[in-house]
Structures are given as structure tokens and as C-alpha cells.
Scaffold this motif. Structure first.
Motif, mmCIF file in Angstrom:
data_model
loop_
_atom_site.group_PDB
_atom_site.id
_atom_site.type_symbol
_atom_site.label_atom_id
_atom_site.label_comp_id
_atom_site.label_asym_id
_atom_site.label_seq_id
_atom_site.Cartn_x
_atom_site.Cartn_y
_atom_site.Cartn_z
ATOM 1 N N ALA A 7 1.000 -1.315 0.138
ATOM 2 C CA ALA A 7 -0.165 0.104 0.029
ATOM 3 C C ALA A 7 0.796 1.247 0.073
ATOM 4 N N ILE A 8 1.954 1.580 0.888
ATOM 5 C CA ILE A 8 3.077 2.593 0.961
ATOM 6 C C ILE A 8 3.639 2.565 -0.591
ATOM 7 N N GLN A 9 3.955 1.364 -1.162
ATOM 8 C CA GLN A 9 4.602 1.456 -2.198
ATOM 9 C C GLN A 9 3.782 2.149 -3.400
ATOM 10 N N CYS A 10 2.430 1.711 -3.655
ATOM 11 C CA CYS A 10 1.595 2.333 -4.363
ATOM 12 C C CYS A 10 1.490 3.571 -4.153
ATOM 13 N N GLU A 11 1.410 4.073 -3.092
ATOM 14 C CA GLU A 11 1.036 5.407 -2.715
ATOM 15 C C GLU A 11 2.309 6.261 -3.087
ATOM 16 N N MET A 12 3.420 5.764 -2.806
ATOM 17 C CA MET A 12 4.509 6.377 -3.418
ATOM 18 C C MET A 12 4.784 6.715 -4.843
ATOM 19 N N TYR A 13 4.457 5.525 -5.499
ATOM 20 C CA TYR A 13 4.458 5.652 -6.928
ATOM 21 C C TYR A 13 3.442 6.810 -7.523
ATOM 22 N N LYS A 14 2.276 6.732 -6.884
ATOM 23 C CA LYS A 14 1.503 7.870 -7.171
ATOM 24 C C LYS A 14 1.589 9.102 -7.014
ATOM 25 N N ILE A 15 2.517 9.394 -5.826
ATOM 26 C CA ILE A 15 2.941 10.678 -5.661
ATOM 27 C C ILE A 15 3.882 11.113 -6.624
ATOM 28 N N ILE A 16 4.869 10.385 -6.911
ATOM 29 C CA ILE A 16 5.762 10.589 -8.017
ATOM 30 C C ILE A 16 5.070 10.998 -9.131
ATOM 31 N N ASN A 17 4.087 9.981 -9.593
ATOM 32 C CA ASN A 17 3.710 10.330 -11.070
ATOM 33 C C ASN A 17 2.842 11.804 -10.834
ATOM 34 N N ILE A 18 2.269 12.175 -9.784
ATOM 35 C CA ILE A 18 1.563 13.421 -9.640
ATOM 36 C C ILE A 18 2.789 14.552 -9.733
ATOM 37 N N ILE A 19 3.850 14.361 -8.753
ATOM 38 C CA ILE A 19 4.874 15.462 -8.763
ATOM 39 C C ILE A 19 5.390 15.779 -10.324
ATOM 40 N N GLU A 20 5.544 14.594 -11.004
ATOM 41 C CA GLU A 20 6.020 14.723 -12.215
ATOM 42 C C GLU A 20 5.133 15.678 -13.140
ATOM 43 N N GLN A 21 3.654 15.370 -12.886
ATOM 44 C CA GLN A 21 2.862 15.876 -14.086
ATOM 45 C C GLN A 21 2.824 17.587 -13.513
ATOM 46 N N ILE A 22 2.843 17.773 -12.372
ATOM 47 C CA ILE A 22 2.676 19.149 -11.890
ATOM 48 C C ILE A 22 3.765 19.869 -12.363
ATOM 49 N N ILE A 23 5.101 19.104 -12.182
ATOM 50 C CA ILE A 23 6.362 19.871 -12.645
ATOM 51 C C ILE A 23 6.278 20.193 -14.093
ATOM 52 N N THR A 24 5.957 19.305 -14.727
ATOM 53 C CA THR A 24 5.573 19.334 -16.396
ATOM 54 C C THR A 24 4.901 20.613 -16.526
ATOM 55 N N ASP A 25 3.580 20.672 -15.878
ATOM 56 C CA ASP A 25 2.455 21.688 -16.229
ATOM 57 C C ASP A 25 3.289 22.847 -15.880
ATOM 58 N N ILE A 26 3.948 23.238 -14.748
ATOM 59 C CA ILE A 26 4.212 24.611 -14.254
ATOM 60 C C ILE A 26 5.493 24.988 -14.950
#
Length: 137
Positions: free
Chosen positions: A52-71
Motif C-alpha cells: 500500500a505504501i509502495q503504491c502511494e509512493m508511485y502515485k505521488i511521484i507520478n503526480i509530482i512529475e505531472q505538476i512539474i511538467t505543467d508548471i
């Protein structure tokens, strides 16, 4: 661990945090759009985390990557989880630009240029707002 720099409260600006992870702005290396995802508990390796923590970690990484790309609209996003010097699970999520001081090499290489880069107040506010919006739902 008392000698682990990531077990101590971050000296870098914390952009977002929950009970398991925090996201900090790495603003001390002359690179725009450089965030670090840190596990709050002292764990060395991904396989030591629950699924569950692994899944949360990868989800957060994906969100960070998308936000950095957008900004920032970078050429590329670099992801790194090394931990040789700091054996505490953390991820470097780094916006890369053709004119950054290291491109095309790693940010840990010798610089090939010597420009000054800073995150603007507007960019930092956008990061906080987007992290909050996407991670606190």
C-alpha cells in the motif's frame, strides 16, 4: 536514526506533507523545478515498504512529475532514488532544461554552464497549490 539527515525535520521548504511522506523544494542547487519526495519513517529500500505504501509512493511521484511538467514545461523529467550517501528512502524529481547548468549530463556532474536559476514565488505557490489539490482529495 539520530545521524540521518532525512530523519530530522527538513531545512528545505516543505511544500506538502502527510503522515507517511513529505515533498520538499530543493532550492539550494541552482536548479528550477527540483523536488524531493521523502519517506518520513527511516526505511532504506522500496521492498521494505508495504504494498500500500509502495503504491502511494508511485502515485505521488507520478503526480509530482505531472505538476512539474505543467508548471515548468521542461524538456525532460529526471527521477532518481540513490541513497548511497543518505540511506533513507527518497526520490529526486528534477525538471531538466536544455539550458540548465548540467544538461545533458546528470545534475551531479560538473556544470557545463554557470547560469543562475531560481524558482519564482509564483512557481512555488503554484507547486503548493497543485500538490494540495492533487494529494489532499
Amino acid at each position: 536514526m539520530s545521524d540521518c539527515e532525512l530523519c530530522i525535520r527538513s531545512t528545505l521548504p516543505i511544500l506538502w506533507q502527510n503522515k507517511t511522506f513529505r515533498i520538499v523544494l530543493v532550492n539550494n542547487q541552482n536548479i528550477r523545478g527540483y523536488l524531493r519526495l521523502e519517506l518520513i519513517d527511516h526505511v532504506k529500500e522500496i521492498h521494505h515498504l508495504t504494498p500500500a505504501i509502495q503504491c502511494e509512493m508511485y502515485k505521488i511521484i507520478n503526480i509530482i512529475e505531472q505538476i512539474i511538467t505543467d508548471i515548468y514545461k521542461p524538456e525532460k523529467i529526471n527521477l532518481a532514488s540513490l541513497g548511497n550517501k543518505t540511506p533513507h528512502l527518497h526520490w529526486h524529481i528534477i525538471a531538466r532544461f536544455m539550458n540548465d547548468n548540467f544538461f545533458p549530463e546528470s545534475i551531479w556532474a560538473d556544470p557545463v554552464r554557470h547560469y543562475k536559476f531560481e524558482n519564482s514565488i509564483d512557481e512555488i505557490n503554484q507547486l503548493k497549490q497543485q500538490l494540495d489539490l492533487n494529494l489532499n482529495h
